[in-house]
Structure formats: C-alpha cells, structure tokens
Design a protein around this motif. Structure first.
Motif, PDB file in Angstrom:
ATOM      1  N   PRO A 251     -15.700  65.235  77.797  1.00  0.00           N
ATOM      2  CA  PRO A 251     -14.702  64.168  77.979  1.00  0.00           C
ATOM      3  C   PRO A 251     -13.302  64.729  78.203  1.00  0.00           C
ATOM      4  O   PRO A 251     -12.847  65.608  77.469  1.00  0.00           O
ATOM      5  CB  PRO A 251     -14.776  63.398  76.655  1.00  0.00           C
ATOM      6  CG  PRO A 251     -16.161  63.642  76.148  1.00  0.00           C
ATOM      7  CD  PRO A 251     -16.494  65.045  76.570  1.00  0.00           C
ATOM      8  N   GLY A 252     -12.650  64.267  79.247  1.00  0.00           N
ATOM      9  CA  GLY A 252     -11.273  64.677  79.536  1.00  0.00           C
ATOM     10  C   GLY A 252     -11.134  66.008  80.248  1.00  0.00           C
ATOM     11  O   GLY A 252     -10.065  66.328  80.752  1.00  0.00           O
ATOM     12  N   GLU A 295      -8.032  61.122  93.312  1.00  0.00           N
ATOM     13  CA  GLU A 295      -7.031  61.373  92.266  1.00  0.00           C
ATOM     14  C   GLU A 295      -7.063  60.307  91.182  1.00  0.00           C
ATOM     15  O   GLU A 295      -6.838  60.600  90.002  1.00  0.00           O
ATOM     16  CB  GLU A 295      -5.628  61.452  92.889  1.00  0.00           C
ATOM     17  CG  GLU A 295      -5.383  62.660  93.762  1.00  0.00           C
ATOM     18  CD  GLU A 295      -6.062  62.574  95.125  1.00  0.00           C
ATOM     19  OE1 GLU A 295      -6.182  63.624  95.792  1.00  0.00           O
ATOM     20  OE2 GLU A 295      -6.475  61.438  95.513  1.00  0.00           O
ATOM     21  N   ASP A 296      -7.364  59.057  91.553  1.00  0.00           N
ATOM     22  CA  ASP A 296      -7.437  57.978  90.566  1.00  0.00           C
ATOM     23  C   ASP A 296      -8.646  58.162  89.651  1.00  0.00           C
ATOM     24  O   ASP A 296      -8.573  57.936  88.435  1.00  0.00           O
ATOM     25  CB  ASP A 296      -7.521  56.620  91.267  1.00  0.00           C
ATOM     26  CG  ASP A 296      -6.262  56.299  92.061  1.00  0.00           C
ATOM     27  OD1 ASP A 296      -5.198  56.878  91.742  1.00  0.00           O
ATOM     28  OD2 ASP A 296      -6.348  55.485  92.997  1.00  0.00           O
ATOM     29  N   LEU A 297      -9.763  58.592  90.234  1.00  0.00           N
ATOM     30  CA  LEU A 297     -10.966  58.858  89.441  1.00  0.00           C
ATOM     31  C   LEU A 297     -10.711  59.994  88.461  1.00  0.00           C
ATOM     32  O   LEU A 297     -11.033  59.890  87.270  1.00  0.00           O
ATOM     33  CB  LEU A 297     -12.126  59.222  90.374  1.00  0.00           C
ATOM     34  CG  LEU A 297     -13.415  59.725  89.713  1.00  0.00           C
ATOM     35  CD1 LEU A 297     -14.082  58.611  88.911  1.00  0.00           C
ATOM     36  CD2 LEU A 297     -14.382  60.272  90.768  1.00  0.00           C
ATOM     37  N   GLU A 298     -10.128  61.070  88.947  1.00  0.00           N
ATOM     38  CA  GLU A 298      -9.854  62.232  88.099  1.00  0.00           C
ATOM     39  C   GLU A 298      -8.893  61.882  86.967  1.00  0.00           C
ATOM     40  O   GLU A 298      -9.083  62.289  85.813  1.00  0.00           O
ATOM     41  CB  GLU A 298      -9.274  63.359  88.946  1.00  0.00           C
ATOM     42  CG  GLU A 298      -9.049  64.649  88.169  1.00  0.00           C
ATOM     43  CD  GLU A 298      -8.421  65.725  89.029  1.00  0.00           C
ATOM     44  OE1 GLU A 298      -7.162  65.734  89.132  1.00  0.00           O
ATOM     45  OE2 GLU A 298      -9.161  66.552  89.592  1.00  0.00           O
ATOM     46  N   ALA A 299      -7.855  61.100  87.283  1.00  0.00           N
ATOM     47  CA  ALA A 299      -6.865  60.723  86.269  1.00  0.00           C
ATOM     48  C   ALA A 299      -7.494  59.880  85.163  1.00  0.00           C
ATOM     49  O   ALA A 299      -7.191  60.062  83.979  1.00  0.00           O
ATOM     50  CB  ALA A 299      -5.711  59.957  86.927  1.00  0.00           C
ATOM     51  N   LEU A 300      -8.376  58.962  85.534  1.00  0.00           N
ATOM     52  CA  LEU A 300      -9.017  58.110  84.537  1.00  0.00           C
ATOM     53  C   LEU A 300      -9.921  58.938  83.633  1.00  0.00           C
ATOM     54  O   LEU A 300      -9.975  58.713  82.422  1.00  0.00           O
ATOM     55  CB  LEU A 300      -9.816  57.004  85.219  1.00  0.00           C
ATOM     56  CG  LEU A 300     -10.148  55.790  84.330  1.00  0.00           C
ATOM     57  CD1 LEU A 300      -8.896  54.967  84.063  1.00  0.00           C
ATOM     58  CD2 LEU A 300     -11.210  54.914  84.998  1.00  0.00           C
ATOM     59  N   PHE A 301     -10.640  59.904  84.236  1.00  0.00           N
ATOM     60  CA  PHE A 301     -11.514  60.759  83.428  1.00  0.00           C
ATOM     61  C   PHE A 301     -10.682  61.648  82.510  1.00  0.00           C
ATOM     62  O   PHE A 301     -11.028  61.850  81.341  1.00  0.00           O
ATOM     63  CB  PHE A 301     -12.418  61.601  84.321  1.00  0.00           C
ATOM     64  CG  PHE A 301     -13.490  62.333  83.564  1.00  0.00           C
ATOM     65  CD1 PHE A 301     -14.693  61.707  83.262  1.00  0.00           C
ATOM     66  CD2 PHE A 301     -13.296  63.631  83.118  1.00  0.00           C
ATOM     67  CE1 PHE A 301     -15.680  62.366  82.543  1.00  0.00           C
ATOM     68  CE2 PHE A 301     -14.272  64.301  82.395  1.00  0.00           C
ATOM     69  CZ  PHE A 301     -15.471  63.668  82.109  1.00  0.00           C
ATOM     70  N   ALA A 302      -9.580  62.186  83.033  1.00  0.00           N
ATOM     71  CA  ALA A 302      -8.707  63.054  82.225  1.00  0.00           C
ATOM     72  C   ALA A 302      -8.135  62.293  81.031  1.00  0.00           C
ATOM     73  O   ALA A 302      -7.954  62.863  79.945  1.00  0.00           O
ATOM     74  CB  ALA A 302      -7.583  63.613  83.085  1.00  0.00           C
ATOM     75  N   ALA A 303      -7.875  61.001  81.216  1.00  0.00           N
ATOM     76  CA  ALA A 303      -7.335  60.168  80.135  1.00  0.00           C
ATOM     77  C   ALA A 303      -8.434  59.697  79.184  1.00  0.00           C
ATOM     78  O   ALA A 303      -8.158  58.941  78.249  1.00  0.00           O
ATOM     79  CB  ALA A 303      -6.611  58.966  80.726  1.00  0.00           C
ATOM     80  N   GLN A 304      -9.673  60.127  79.435  1.00  0.00           N
ATOM     81  CA  GLN A 304     -10.844  59.763  78.633  1.00  0.00           C
ATOM     82  C   GLN A 304     -11.083  58.255  78.612  1.00  0.00           C
ATOM     83  O   GLN A 304     -11.545  57.682  77.631  1.00  0.00           O
ATOM     84  CB  GLN A 304     -10.736  60.323  77.210  1.00  0.00           C
ATOM     85  CG  GLN A 304     -10.669  61.839  77.169  1.00  0.00           C
ATOM     86  CD  GLN A 304     -10.795  62.415  75.775  1.00  0.00           C
ATOM     87  OE1 GLN A 304     -11.537  61.888  74.955  1.00  0.00           O
ATOM     88  NE2 GLN A 304     -10.073  63.502  75.509  1.00  0.00           N
ATOM     89  N   GLU A 305     -10.751  57.636  79.741  1.00  0.00           N
ATOM     90  CA  GLU A 305     -11.008  56.204  79.893  1.00  0.00           C
ATOM     91  C   GLU A 305     -12.252  55.946  80.742  1.00  0.00           C
ATOM     92  O   GLU A 305     -12.587  54.794  81.028  1.00  0.00           O
ATOM     93  CB  GLU A 305      -9.786  55.516  80.521  1.00  0.00           C
ATOM     94  CG  GLU A 305      -8.565  55.555  79.605  1.00  0.00           C
ATOM     95  CD  GLU A 305      -7.344  54.927  80.245  1.00  0.00           C
ATOM     96  OE1 GLU A 305      -7.519  54.143  81.207  1.00  0.00           O
ATOM     97  OE2 GLU A 305      -6.214  55.200  79.797  1.00  0.00           O
ATOM     98  N   LEU A 306     -12.908  57.034  81.155  1.00  0.00           N
ATOM     99  CA  LEU A 306     -14.174  56.940  81.869  1.00  0.00           C
ATOM    100  C   LEU A 306     -15.180  57.803  81.132  1.00  0.00           C
ATOM    101  O   LEU A 306     -14.962  59.005  80.944  1.00  0.00           O
ATOM    102  CB  LEU A 306     -14.019  57.426  83.320  1.00  0.00           C
ATOM    103  CG  LEU A 306     -15.308  57.479  84.159  1.00  0.00           C
ATOM    104  CD1 LEU A 306     -15.912  56.082  84.302  1.00  0.00           C
ATOM    105  CD2 LEU A 306     -15.029  58.072  85.531  1.00  0.00           C
ATOM    106  N   HIS A 307     -16.274  57.182  80.690  1.00  0.00           N
ATOM    107  CA  HIS A 307     -17.263  57.891  79.885  1.00  0.00           C
ATOM    108  C   HIS A 307     -18.057  58.873  80.757  1.00  0.00           C
ATOM    109  O   HIS A 307     -18.437  58.545  81.897  1.00  0.00           O
ATOM    110  CB  HIS A 307     -18.223  56.889  79.238  1.00  0.00           C
ATOM    111  CG  HIS A 307     -19.080  57.484  78.171  1.00  0.00           C
ATOM    112  ND1 HIS A 307     -20.271  58.152  78.452  1.00  0.00           N
ATOM    113  CD2 HIS A 307     -18.927  57.541  76.821  1.00  0.00           C
ATOM    114  CE1 HIS A 307     -20.798  58.580  77.321  1.00  0.00           C
ATOM    115  NE2 HIS A 307     -20.006  58.221  76.310  1.00  0.00           N
ATOM    116  N   PRO A 308     -18.326  60.102  80.255  1.00  0.00           N
ATOM    117  CA  PRO A 308     -19.126  61.069  81.026  1.00  0.00           C
ATOM    118  C   PRO A 308     -20.470  60.505  81.486  1.00  0.00           C
ATOM    119  O   PRO A 308     -20.940  60.820  82.586  1.00  0.00           O
ATOM    120  CB  PRO A 308     -19.316  62.222  80.035  1.00  0.00           C
ATOM    121  CG  PRO A 308     -18.119  62.165  79.145  1.00  0.00           C
ATOM    122  CD  PRO A 308     -17.817  60.700  78.994  1.00  0.00           C
TER     123      PRO A 308
END
Length: 525
Positions: A251-252, A295-308
């Motif tokens: 995550p993140g 970039e939007d997908l990566e940012a959401l994952f980096a913020a841990q707002e998208l589950h692995p």
C-alpha cells in the motif's frame, strides 16, 4: 488516418523513455523523413509479460511511421556463456518472431514497416569480421569491460566473448543501416561506447533511445528466472490470477510496484482518446472508477486511497485482454509444435527429445528425479557430520538417505523441507547405514544447500531436464559400475541466475517451473 507532424512523431517516439541521446539529430531527420530504429534481443529465455514493455515502445515507433528492425541476436546469445545450443537457438528465433508478431497485433499496430533480422545473417561475413578486428585495434580492454558492466556478467577472469559483446552490438547499428538503437537504460554504457568508437571506424554516431527498467511482480527487476516475477505470454487466465495475487503491491508504494509500472508503460499507451484505466468495485467499497491520466491513478494509490486488491483485479483484466489474442494464435498444432521445439519440456514416452539424441548416452533421461519431502532427520550413529533422512517421494514410498547436510543445518531445520531427490540409485551402505538415494545440493567452498523446489510442486512430482524424456513409468536403476550418475553429475551446475542446469539445459518441474538455488555458478551433487 491523418498524417502526423514531425513534432507528433517525436512525441510518440520519446514518450515514457527515461533518456534520449542525440535528440537534436533525431529532430533533423524527422523533419526530412521517417526514423529507422532497431531493437535487439538475445533468443535465449522464453519471452514473458515484461516483453510488452519494449513492445509498447516498438508500437509507438510503428505508429510514428518508423522503419523498425528487430534483431534476433542469435550469435550474441551463443556467446553469452553459451546459454543455449545452436540447435535450440534456431527454433527459438522462429518462436520469437511468431510471438512478437502476436504481441504487436494484440497492441493493435500495423506491421508493414517491421522486419526481422538474425545476427548470423551478416555477423559472420568478411566485412563484419574485418570491422571486428579493426575495432579490437582501437578499443581498450578497460573500455570494453566497462561498456558491458550492466549486461555482461563481471568476473575476475572474464571470457573474451564478454569483452567482444559491446563492440559487436555497436557494429550492428552500421550493418543494419539504422538511425537509432532502442534498449533499456541498462544498455547505456554500450550506447555511449558505440558513440565513442563508431566514428573512429568512419561510421556515424547513432541516436540512442532508452526505456526505464521496470520492476517485476515480486519486486526487483522483472526476470524470466524469477517465476513469481513474470507471467508467461501463454499462461492461462487462472495462472494469471494466481501470479497477480502473489504480486508485490505494498500500500502506498509506487516505486517498487511492478503492477503500476506495467500500467504506465504498457496499458496506458494502448488507450485511445477518451479511454481510461477502469477499476470495477462493489458499491459498498466505493463503486467503479476510471482514470484517464496515469498520474491520477498513481496519486490515489500513493495516498493509500486505492486498495492493492482493487488494483490487482483491474490489472488482471487488462493483462488477459492482451494475452487472449496471443493464446488464440498459439492454440493450433503448428504453434504448439514450434513452442515444444523451442522450449522442449520432454519428449513423448518412448522417444528422446532432440537434445538427448545429440549428446550421447550419459544423459538426464537415465535418472529419476522427484520432488521429495524430508519427514525425519536423525544423526548418523557412527559419523558426527552425517545424518539419516527419511524422504517421502510420493505414492506411499519413502527413501532412507544418508546425507552430510547436518554439517550445515540443524536437524529440526531439515524436517518438512522440499528437496530434489535422485531415486533410481542402487542402494549402498555409508558407515554401515543403507542409503537409497541422494538429495541434490548446490555447493561452493562456504555453503552447501538443497536445490530449491518451486512453490506448488507436489511430493512425488517428476523433475525433468529441458529436452530429455525421463517421465516413463519406470526408469532403470543406475549401474554404479558404468558410473552413469558420476558422468551426468559432473555436468550439473547452477548458472549466473541460480538456475539448476545440466550442460545448457534447464531443470524443470513438469509444469515448466525452474529448479533454482541461492548459490550461483556452483556445482551440484
């Protein structure tokens, strides 16, 4: 289709690259005509999902109107520690061409400006050979070793072939008559070597286009020798699901995330205007999502707002979309036979593989190797460094094996361990105790360890050597007087990737998974 401007072509050619050397020269050429580019690959290991990364860029080159040459570096492959024999390299070259065409078709690009060339088509010519000699008269040993530092294994006493390698690759640019060479950023030292030395032979300095290195599914460089790190291009949807499930996706973490990098470098370049990366989720988990920009997908994952788990499920869908057309192409008798010839998994019962026929009688089809599990380990009553192992080899059969593993492991540490077991030896007494087989181990002067059995292999499963048939119902007992095992064992080793080998041939489970060791370039006994 609307003609592209030279600026639009440049954008396609350079997008997602890590570095470009000679971009001003590229612009000058693009203002006058289409670029001529080549990419080379050694026809050794079986192409896997990571090949979509360079294929995605080759698709960009073709979309930009480039003339693209794919060089099958069969001579380079043979020189690279002779990883594959000539007989297999020819079949693998045919396999590579078929699979690359299928991959590019899966990416939806025209192939009319694509051509394939083998290194041996010109690298054995009088002219090329003379240039090799000329190059050897101006290149220092230091520069040659430095150029190959990232791609040729570095040892204290290198083979001459490894020192020649960068020069051969540099000369390819001239003999293929291209403007640019494309490769990974790990090739940078070879590219700068070419820029320095080609003008000294009176040849033009070429443009160099470099892709970033992409982490594999397990973290680290994506590699065909790391089974959890790659998905085979012919893997079933079920296998894809299994491997994606085990993929490293902290995550993140966006730096060591092979899934995200694959999405960026392969999936997004496929999209047309208005497309986006879609993630399907139940409403209680936030509902479906669509990302038009990576970039939007990566940012959401980096913020841990998208589950692995949600990312993995979405990547699985896109990978299967890419692989399904390839599976269909290879689902016929011609392509199945080609695959078997290029990457033999053993001949049909009663027949030897082509590799076995060519190498004499002391071949691996004479041995019975099975996945075993150590059930018990006790000290030998009359030897301080020996132990007696009770090994389950399947079908309610157990072998008592005397081993020196106690010198390197605690007895409790050995229990439950999966091992590669030689089961058709004639039993013999060692210090008064009957021993009915061997546990195969890699060793060097410091360590001695059992070969690593791939996860999921079952107790009793046969282990084969690539291209040899030892899957008969019964394999004859080895005759100790003829020293068949001694002669076979003398050719067992691990290569630079830790893969267990007999001569040039890989040890595999029947599922095609490699037998490995953490000890590299060591003997096996």
């Amino acid at each position: 289709m609307t003609a592209l401007t030279w600026e639009e072509k440049e954008q396609l050619i350079t997008r997602n690259l890590q570095e470009v050397l000679g971009q001003d020269n590229m612009r000058t050429i693009l203002k006058e005509r289409d670029l001529k580019v080549y990419w080379g690959t050694a026809t050794t290991g079986k192409p896997h999902i990571a090949y979509f990364v360079p294929m995605s860029k080759i698709a960009d080159f073709l979309k930009a109107g480039c003339e693209v040459t794919i060089l099958f570096a069969d001579l380079h492959a043979y020189l690279d520690n002779m990883k594959a024999p000539w007989s297999l390299l020819q079949e693998r070259t045919k396999y590579y061409e078929a699979v690359i065409k299928a991959m590019l078709s899966s990416l939806g690009v025209p192939l009319d400006k694509l051509k394939f060339v083998c290194g041996t088509d010109y690298q054995l010519s009088k002219e090329y050979t003379l240039d090799v000699y000329k190059l050897s008269s101006v290149v220092t040993q230091h520069d040659a070793k430095k150029a190959g530092a990232e791609v040729v294994k570095q040892v204290d006493h290198p083979l001459l072939s490894g020192i020649l390698y960068p020069g051969l690759q540099a000369l390819d640019e001239e003999y293929l008559k291209v403007d640019a060479q494309f490769g990974g950023v790990d090739q940078r030292k070879i590219f700068t070597f070419a820029e320095k030395y080609m003008p000294q032979l009176g040849y033009a300095k070429r443009i160099h286009l470099m892709n970033p290195m992409i982490p594999g599914l397990a973290g680290g460089k994506m590699s065909s020798s790391e089974e959890d790190s790659k998905i085979d291009l012919l893997d079933s949807a079920a296998k894809v699901k299994s491997k994606i499930k085990k993929a490293f996706c902290e995550p993140g973490n966006i730096e060591d995330n092979g899934l995200l990098k694959f999405v960026k470098h392969v999936i997004y370049p496929m999209f047309k205007a208005g497309d986006g990366f879609e993630i399907k989720r139940k409403e209680e988990f936030g509902g479906d999502m669509k990302f038009e920009k990576y970039e939007d997908l990566e940012a959401l994952f980096a913020a841990q707002e998208l589950h692995p788990g949600d990312l993995k499920a979405a990547v699985e869908v896109y990978i299967n979309r890419l692989l399904e057309p390839i599976r269909k192409v290879f689902d016929d008798d011609f392509h199945r036979a080609l695959t078997e010839r290029a990457y033999p998994t053993g001949a049909k019962p009663g027949k030897k593989g082509a590799a076995a026929q060519a190498t004499g009688e002391n071949t691996p089809d004479k041995v019975e190797l099975k996945v075993g599990q150590i059930l018990e380990a006790v000290k030998h009553p009359d030897a301080d460094t020996l132990c007696i192992l009770t090994v389950d080899i399947g079908n309610d059969t157990k072998k008592s094996i005397v081993s020196n593993l106690m010198a390197y492991y605690g007895l409790e540490d050995l229990k439950g361990r999966s091992v590669v077991t030689l089961t058709n030896m004639k039993s013999s007494k060692i210090r008064g105790v009957e021993s009915e087989g061997l546990v195969l181990c890699a060793f060097n002067q410091d360590k001695y360890e059992p070969l690593v059995v791939p996860e999921g292999a079952k107790v009793g499963e046969r282990i084969i050597v690539e291209g040899f048939d030892n899957t008969q119902a019964e394999v004859a007992q080895l005759n100790p007087k003829k020293k068949v095992w001694d002669k076979i064992q003398a050719e067992l080793k691990t290569n630079g990737d830790g893969e267990a080998m007999w001569k040039e041939f890989t040890m595999l489970t029947l599922n095609g998974d490699r037998i490995t060791s953490t000890l590299k370039e060591c003997n096996i006994k």
